[in-house]
Design an enzyme around this catalytic site. Structure first.
Site, mmCIF file in Angstrom:
data_model
loop_
_atom_site.group_PDB
_atom_site.id
_atom_site.type_symbol
_atom_site.label_atom_id
_atom_site.label_comp_id
_atom_site.label_asym_id
_atom_site.label_seq_id
_atom_site.Cartn_x
_atom_site.Cartn_y
_atom_site.Cartn_z
ATOM 1 N N LYS A 109 -60.192 -22.914 20.821
ATOM 2 C CA LYS A 109 -60.960 -22.949 19.578
ATOM 3 C C LYS A 109 -60.769 -24.253 18.810
ATOM 4 O O LYS A 109 -61.613 -24.634 18.013
ATOM 5 C CB LYS A 109 -60.615 -21.742 18.723
ATOM 6 C CG LYS A 109 -61.158 -20.462 19.324
ATOM 7 C CD LYS A 109 -61.023 -19.252 18.428
ATOM 8 C CE LYS A 109 -61.683 -18.044 19.056
ATOM 9 N NZ LYS A 109 -60.941 -17.552 20.243
HETATM 10 C C1 LIG Z 1 -61.566 -16.813 21.300
HETATM 11 C C2 LIG Z 1 -60.865 -16.800 22.602
HETATM 12 C C3 LIG Z 1 -61.505 -16.351 23.784
HETATM 13 C C4 LIG Z 1 -62.917 -15.792 23.799
HETATM 14 O O1 LIG Z 1 -63.883 -16.750 23.493
HETATM 15 P P1 LIG Z 1 -65.350 -16.326 23.050
HETATM 16 O O2 LIG Z 1 -66.046 -17.584 22.708
HETATM 17 O O3 LIG Z 1 -65.170 -15.419 21.870
HETATM 18 O O4 LIG Z 1 -65.954 -15.609 24.206
HETATM 19 C C5 LIG Z 1 -60.792 -16.416 24.968
HETATM 20 N N1 LIG Z 1 -59.508 -16.866 25.010
HETATM 21 C C6 LIG Z 1 -58.868 -17.287 23.904
HETATM 22 C C7 LIG Z 1 -57.462 -17.755 24.020
HETATM 23 C C8 LIG Z 1 -59.522 -17.286 22.668
HETATM 24 O O5 LIG Z 1 -58.866 -17.698 21.567
#
Ligand SMILES: *Cc1c(COP(=O)(O)O)cnc(C)c1O
Length: 459
Positions: A109
């Site tokens: 993120k």
């Molecule tokens: C947010 C997140 C996901 C999922 O991503 P999306 O875009 O919501 O599908 C997967 N792994 C981690 C570590 C995350 O923080």
């Protein structure tokens, strides 16, 4: 480039307005009016560094930001990453593991939120005004959001977490940020209580406008845009390394944000032969791609908490393309879903939802076994989210197209699951340094008025 709403009831807006709007006023999500075809640029793009490539991709979409300014925004955003390639690919067994965890909070993120923080700050600086971000987190998103805007002028961030219910490590990643514009609130309640307070506060439109409240949630277009870049970058590295002419991606999925970025890259002309969608036990999305039925169920807690979702907030964008960019059709499907808790898509002549996608789920047992196997065979430790993606990828190997598995978090963030799987701890200096870090956090009652009063006082 102008942006429209998936529900079709919004005047097109420019990129900066799209970023500041988040959710469209008609309840839809924003998308570019058309997707540029980049097929004839791929050869040139393959030579670029991550930051150069990010600039090229984004300049097709952020057309109301002068190129020199955009270049600076992109460079600043990825300077905070601890790897010169920003998002390197590592060969592990049969797969290319795309490490997206080299940012400040060690999760993918950061790739989007470092950029979004700089973008907010740039837009406010040019337009005037302030932004007070309010969010609720069960762990992961909160710290990436905080690190995206810490210390930025004209922005405050207020992140609520359920007191005593986030992992101590994730709590520390948030509360150890001491910048004056960062406010951590430990709410005496559950994550649902925090979300309820947030939604109710945003629902008070006068309060929201008076105090310039905004959010950094995963439907913001700039987040999706920033994520398309590493699909291009890793595909170029992998095709160069293997001589292949196409690649497939495995994406551990929760809110459909990350995999949507891959879908858009494919629509723009990147040769992706398959998108492998992987979920944990919360499998609304994998059930959809296997049956055409998108039906809501209850959330169960798993080893991969960032994928524990009930409905996927970015799914509507995919559905919009699926129904042929027909806003009326999409609106009807979504309102049916709101009323009944499910929606249904007709299968094609081969009885599949979409030839581009395959989908599967990895449960707790599969996650643990996969972490153990890759550690034993290759000495590489997968985090639980990444392990779900790798597990599902193993069932969809291709002889022609190499598989790139997205690694969405560093394993050291999920100590307990890793120790349970391999019997030893994994460390990361950034997390180890938190042990003695000073923290700041305010406790607050599970009460909307108390939170509002707090906001007013601090703003
Ligand atoms: C947010 C997140 C996901 C999922 O991503 P999306 O875009 O919501 O599908 C997967 N792994 C981690 C570590 C995350 O923080």
């Amino acid at each position: 480039m102008k942006y429209i709403s998936t529900r079709g009831r919004m005047e097109p807006v420019g990129f900066q307005d799209a970023v500041m709007t988040g959710l469209a006023p008609d309840g839809g999500l924003l998308l570019p009016e058309h997707l540029p075809d980049v097929a004839d640029k791929l050869q040139d793009w393959a030579e670029l560094s991550y930051t150069e490539l990010a600039f090229e991709v984004m300049s097709l979409f952020a057309t109301d930001i002068p190129p020199a300014d955009l270049a600076e925004l992109v460079t600043d955003s990825y300077a905070a990453f601890d790897h010169p390639e920003v998002a390197p690919c590592v060969e592990v067994g049969d797969f290319q593991i795309l490490e997206l965890f080299h940012g400040p909070t060690l999760a993918f993120k950061d790739v989007a939120l470092q950029f979004l923080g700089n973008l907010f700050s740039y837009i406010l600086e040019h337009r005037g005004g302030r932004l007070n971000i309010l969010g609720a987190t069960s762990g992961d998103t909160g710290s990436a959001a905080i690190h995206g805007v810490r210390g930025k002028p004209n922005i405050n961030i207020f992140i609520m977490h359920p007191a005593g219910r986030t992992s101590p490590l994730q709590e520390k990643q948030m509360t150890s940020v001491l910048d004056a514009n960062v406010f951590n609130l430990a709410v005496a309640g559950t994550f649902d209580d925090c979300q309820h307070i947030m939604k109710t506060t945003f629902g008070d439109v006068d309060f929201k406008a008076e105090h310039s409240l905004g959010s950094v949630n995963s439907v913001n277009w700039a987040r999706v845009l920033a994520q398309t870049v590493y699909f291009f970058y890793s595909a170029f590295r992998t095709m160069e390394k293997t001589g292949a002419e196409s690649v497939q991606f495995s994406v551990p999925t929760g809110n459909f944000g990350d995999i949507l970025a891959g879908y858009l890259a494919q629509r723009m002309g990147l040769p992706i032969s398959k998108l492998i969608l992987a979920t944990n036990e919360n499998d609304i999305l994998s059930r959809f791609f296997n049956s055409g039925v998108y039906g809501m169920t209850n959330v169960v807690p798993t080893l991969s908490p960032s994928m524990d979702i009930q409905v996927a907030s970015n799914f509507e964008r995919y559905l919009y393309y699926k129904v042929g960019q027909d806003a009326e059709k999409l609106t009807a499907l979504m309102s049916g879903f709101t009323q009944t808790g499910d929606l249904c898509i007709e299968l094609d002549e081969h009885s599949v939802v979409d030839e581009l996608f395959v989908a599967g789920r990895g449960d707790t047992e599969a996650t643990m076994a996969t972490i153990r196997k890759y550690h034993e065979q290759y000495g590489y430790v997968l985090d639980p989210h990444t392990a779900v993606g790798v597990y599902v990828a193993e069932q969809h190997r291709s002889d022609i197209a190499p598989t790139i598995c997205l690694a969405t978090a560093h394993p050291a963030k999920f100590t307990q699951a890793i120790v349970d799987a391999i019997g030893e701890e994994v460390h990361h200096p950034t997390l180890d340094a938190l042990a003695d870090a000073e923290t700041r956090c305010d406790s607050i009652a599970n009460d909307i008025d108390a939170v509002k009063a707090y906001l007013v006082e601090k703003i």
